[in-house]
Design a protein around this motif. Structure first.
Motif, short mmCIF file in Angstrom:
data_model
loop_
_atom_site.label_atom_id
_atom_site.label_comp_id
_atom_site.label_asym_id
_atom_site.label_seq_id
_atom_site.Cartn_x
_atom_site.Cartn_y
_atom_site.Cartn_z
N LEU A 38 0.82 -1.22 0.00
CA LEU A 38 0.00 0.00 0.00
C LEU A 38 0.86 1.27 0.00
N ARG A 39 2.15 1.12 0.19
CA ARG A 39 3.04 2.29 0.15
C ARG A 39 4.00 2.19 -1.04
N ASP A 40 5.01 1.31 -0.95
CA ASP A 40 6.00 1.24 -2.03
C ASP A 40 5.33 0.78 -3.33
N VAL A 101 3.71 3.37 8.84
CA VAL A 101 3.66 4.46 7.84
C VAL A 101 5.07 4.99 7.62
N LEU A 102 5.28 5.52 6.44
CA LEU A 102 6.61 6.02 6.08
C LEU A 102 6.64 7.53 6.19
N THR A 103 7.77 8.05 6.63
CA THR A 103 7.97 9.50 6.60
C THR A 103 9.44 9.80 6.36
N VAL A 125 6.42 3.81 13.17
CA VAL A 125 6.75 5.03 12.43
C VAL A 125 8.10 4.76 11.75
N HIS A 126 8.06 4.78 10.46
CA HIS A 126 9.22 4.38 9.65
C HIS A 126 9.85 5.63 9.04
N VAL A 127 11.01 5.97 9.56
CA VAL A 127 11.67 7.19 9.10
C VAL A 127 12.90 6.79 8.28
N TYR A 128 13.18 7.57 7.24
CA TYR A 128 14.31 7.18 6.39
C TYR A 128 15.01 8.42 5.83
N ASN A 129 16.27 8.24 5.53
CA ASN A 129 16.97 9.18 4.66
C ASN A 129 18.03 8.42 3.89
N TYR A 174 13.96 2.65 11.35
CA TYR A 174 14.83 3.54 10.55
C TYR A 174 15.39 2.77 9.35
N SER A 175 15.36 3.44 8.18
CA SER A 175 15.97 2.86 6.97
C SER A 175 17.07 3.79 6.45
N PRO A 176 18.31 3.30 6.39
CA PRO A 176 19.32 4.04 5.63
C PRO A 176 19.04 3.74 4.15
N GLU A 177 18.25 4.58 3.53
CA GLU A 177 17.85 4.30 2.14
C GLU A 177 19.10 4.15 1.26
N SER A 178 19.02 3.33 0.24
CA SER A 178 20.16 3.02 -0.64
C SER A 178 21.31 2.40 0.15
N PHE A 179 20.94 1.58 1.12
CA PHE A 179 21.93 0.90 1.97
C PHE A 179 22.99 0.18 1.14
N ILE A 208 15.53 -1.90 12.29
CA ILE A 208 16.49 -1.29 11.36
C ILE A 208 16.31 -2.00 10.03
N ASN A 209 15.83 -1.24 9.07
CA ASN A 209 15.48 -1.80 7.77
C ASN A 209 16.59 -1.49 6.78
N LEU A 210 17.16 -2.51 6.17
CA LEU A 210 18.31 -2.32 5.28
C LEU A 210 17.86 -2.50 3.83
N PRO A 211 17.60 -1.40 3.13
CA PRO A 211 17.03 -1.56 1.80
C PRO A 211 18.07 -1.74 0.70
N ALA A 212 17.80 -2.71 -0.18
CA ALA A 212 18.49 -2.71 -1.47
C ALA A 212 17.58 -1.84 -2.34
N THR A 213 17.64 -0.55 -2.11
CA THR A 213 16.75 0.38 -2.82
C THR A 213 16.90 0.15 -4.32
N VAL A 214 18.17 -0.03 -4.71
CA VAL A 214 18.46 -0.52 -6.06
C VAL A 214 19.31 -1.78 -5.87
N LEU A 243 14.87 -6.50 6.02
CA LEU A 243 15.40 -6.32 4.65
C LEU A 243 14.29 -5.83 3.74
N HIS A 244 14.68 -5.05 2.78
CA HIS A 244 13.70 -4.48 1.84
C HIS A 244 14.40 -4.49 0.49
N THR A 245 14.24 -5.59 -0.24
CA THR A 245 14.99 -5.70 -1.50
C THR A 245 14.11 -5.33 -2.69
O1 KIV Z 1 13.44 1.08 -1.47
C1 KIV Z 1 13.62 1.79 -0.45
O2 KIV Z 1 14.72 2.13 -0.07
C2 KIV Z 1 12.44 2.24 0.27
C3 KIV Z 1 12.70 2.87 1.59
C4 KIV Z 1 11.83 4.01 1.83
C5 KIV Z 1 12.64 1.83 2.64
O3 KIV Z 1 11.34 1.99 -0.16
#
Ligand code: KIV
Ligand code: ZN
Length: 551
Positions: A38-40, A101-103, A125-129, A174-179, A208-214, A243-245
């Motif tokens: 419902l979000r990504d 929810v994401l912010t 509450v899911h915060v990321y940068n 917390y997600s370090p986006e583009s981990f 702690i969510n570790l995304p493979a954003t790409v 993980l968020h691949t």
């Molecule tokens: O892919 C990504 O990095 C995301 C983050 C916001 C978790 O969707």
């Protein structure tokens, strides 16, 4: 020179790790699942979902068994804000389900996020940068310290504002986006700085969510990153590593699986893999992979048709017919040798034995599919598929010799028709080919008597007249061969014979006869309440084919 130039790209630089443990691990239990459909998933759609579509998808996600559901980005979208309010005000969230929810890590967005969540019983509450080198250098033009401070400030804001809503049980993520594009030691520094603010404990963990954003590497290198991170991050026992691949290289599921072996506890993804670009990791596939290994995935995927139709409707995207586990063709065999093997294995299978069927890694019935859907007959199919379809759909157990005779007829038809032959067409073809027992000859009254041998006196009815024939033999069928043969002045031999009762409400029997008439083989089939009449009619069907060929 060609523009297709691989020198334009650099190889991924892997993290060095000694004595990695993940290659020897197996997945033995389900992770904590979080759906981000419902979000990504929604963010990636040409036409984002309406509130009604979000409601429908939320209901499905709850029924499938997700206990954590990221419902949107309420500070960035009024629709997501309204949807969040509706869920809370209309009491739509089951007690054991946690909204997420994401912010972004920006104070005004965090404030609005809490307003959206007011009154929730529990929420993440899911915060990321973004922390990657590319984003730091080219997008934010900030040094490492500056980017780390964004994360720290976001963590503080999230923590402070939560205090204003004490009636809700808050969980921070917390997600370090583009981990995957971040230096690993720096990713650890940022996460340590965030958890320094949040002060989690083993009884009060943070995510702690570790995304493979790409997705930028092979899954083994991603797993190395996860194992390295888990070894180096502080206070590991107080963290839920998530993980968020994504699926840029087509390995989103594999990366999540190896990442789980490398130490993760939680997996974010979407049903059937909708999401940015090539999509998020597909939870259906990953969960079904576990299921097929005897591991309870803790998700209910048994109504796959509902999952597929809902996802298609709300995303307005098709589901590939070969999509793992969910596609409409994935349990279907067209090739003759596959059909034959499946047929034999299914006959051996019983509910008290572990599943062991060639070409079918799981039992299609577990996903609400039927065995009838497995075998589809086209011009590539063999006799096994034809026999299976006639048996399943019409209770006809064709003897092997007749399967051999009928299969080329079906293939020939399919080649001309160019498609899949359904059961009804196949049955029609079967009757047209073999059940030719009424023209030119039709069986009339007959009498059997027994002395030293069997004697038959029978009427054969044609359009023009009724012929009386008689003959002797060893049994009714052989006597009838003799009678008809004498009348036609030719030799008729029965070379194959088979019969069985037709099940269900049908009290009829069916007989299959193969004769040799004047050196040529003919096949006949007939049904009747009386087995002798059925066999005489089947024989007459072969005689009719001979007569039609002769003239
Ligand atoms: O892919 C990504 O990095 C995301 C983050 C916001 C978790 O969707
Ligand atoms: Zn994502």
């Amino acid at each position: 020179m060609s523009r297709f130039n691989h020198r334009k790209y650099r190889p991924f630089t892997p993290i060095e790790i000694k004595n990695r443990t993940w290659p020897d691990k197996n997945i033995t239990q389900a992770p904590i699942w979080s759906s981000v459909d419902l979000r990504d998933g929604n963010q990636a759609l040409v036409e984002p979902m309406t509130v009604e579509q979000k409601k429908e998808l939320f209901a499905l996600l709850v029924d499938v068994g997700f206990k954590e559901i990221e419902i949107g980005f309420p500070s960035a979208s009024q629709l997501d804000f309204d949807f969040t309010r509706w869920l809370i005000e209309e009491d739509q969230v089951p007690e054991d389900v946690t909204l997420q929810v994401l912010t972004q890590a920006r104070p005004e967005l965090i404030k609005r996020t809490y307003e959206a969540l007011e009154g929730a019983h529990r929420a993440i509450v899911h915060v990321y940068n973004s922390t990657s080198t590319t984003q730091r250098e080219q997008v934010f033009r900030m040094d490492k310290e500056g980017v780390k401070q964004i994360a720290v400030q976001g963590a503080k804001d999230v923590q402070e504002l939560a205090k204003q809503y004490p009636q809700t049980e808050w969980i921070f993520q917390y997600s370090p986006e583009s981990f995957t594009g971040t230096e690993m030691d720096y990713a650890v520094q940022v996460v340590d700085a965030v958890t320094e603010v949040w002060q989690p404990t083993p009884d009060n963990k943070v995510i702690i969510n570790l995304p493979a954003t790409v997705e930028v590497s092979t899954p083994n290198r991603f797993a190395d990153q996860i194992e390295w991170f888990c070894r180096h991050v502080k206070n590991r026992e107080s963290l839920i590593i998530s993980l968020h691949t994504h699926n840029d290289r087509g390995c989103g599921v594999a990366a999540a699986e190896l990442g789980l072996m490398a130490g993760a506890d939680r997996i974010e993804g979407t049903l059937l893999g909708n999401g940015e670009r090539t999509g998020n990791m597909d939870i259906v596939t990953m969960a079904m992979n576990m299921y097929s290994q005897g591991v309870d995935p803790k998700l209910q995927l048994g109504d796959m048709d509902r999952i597929v139709s809902t996802v298609k409707a709300v995303t307005q995207l098709p589901v590939h017919p070969r999509h793992a586990y969910a596609g409409e063709l994935v349990f279907t065999a067209f090739s003759g040798s596959h059909q034959d093997a499946i047929n034999k294995c299914l006959a051996n299978q019983s509910d008290d034995k572990p599943w062991d069927v060639a070409y079918l890694p799981i039992d299609p019935r577990d996903l609400g599919r039927s065995y009838q859907e497995i075998i589809r007959v086209n011009s590539q199919s063999g006799k096994g598929g034809v026999a299976y379809t006639l048996a399943q759909e019409y209770g006809l157990s064709l003897p092997r010799w007749l399967q051999v005779e009928f299969s080329p007829i079906v293939q020939n038809y399919a080649e001309q028709d160019g498609g899949v032959i359904n059961g009804a067409t196949m049955k029609q073809l079967f009757e047209d080919s073999f059940a030719t027992d009424s023209s030119p000859y039709q069986l009339g009254r007959y009498e059997l008597s027994k002395d030293k041998s069997d004697t038959i006196r029978a009427d054969i009815v044609t359009d023009a007249e009724t012929l009386s024939v008689s003959g002797q033999g060893n049994g009714a069928l052989s006597a009838f061969c003799h009678a008809v043969g004498q009348h036609l002045d030719t030799r008729i031999d029965v070379i194959q014979y088979s019969e069985h009762a037709l099940g269900g409400t049908d009290s009829q029997a069916i007989t299959y006869v193969q004769t040799n008439i004047n050196g040529t083989r003919y096949n006949g089939v007939a049904k009747h309440e009386d087995i002798v009449s059925a066999s005489l009619q089947a024989l007459l069907a072969t005689v009719n084919q001979y007569l039609l060929k002769r003239c």
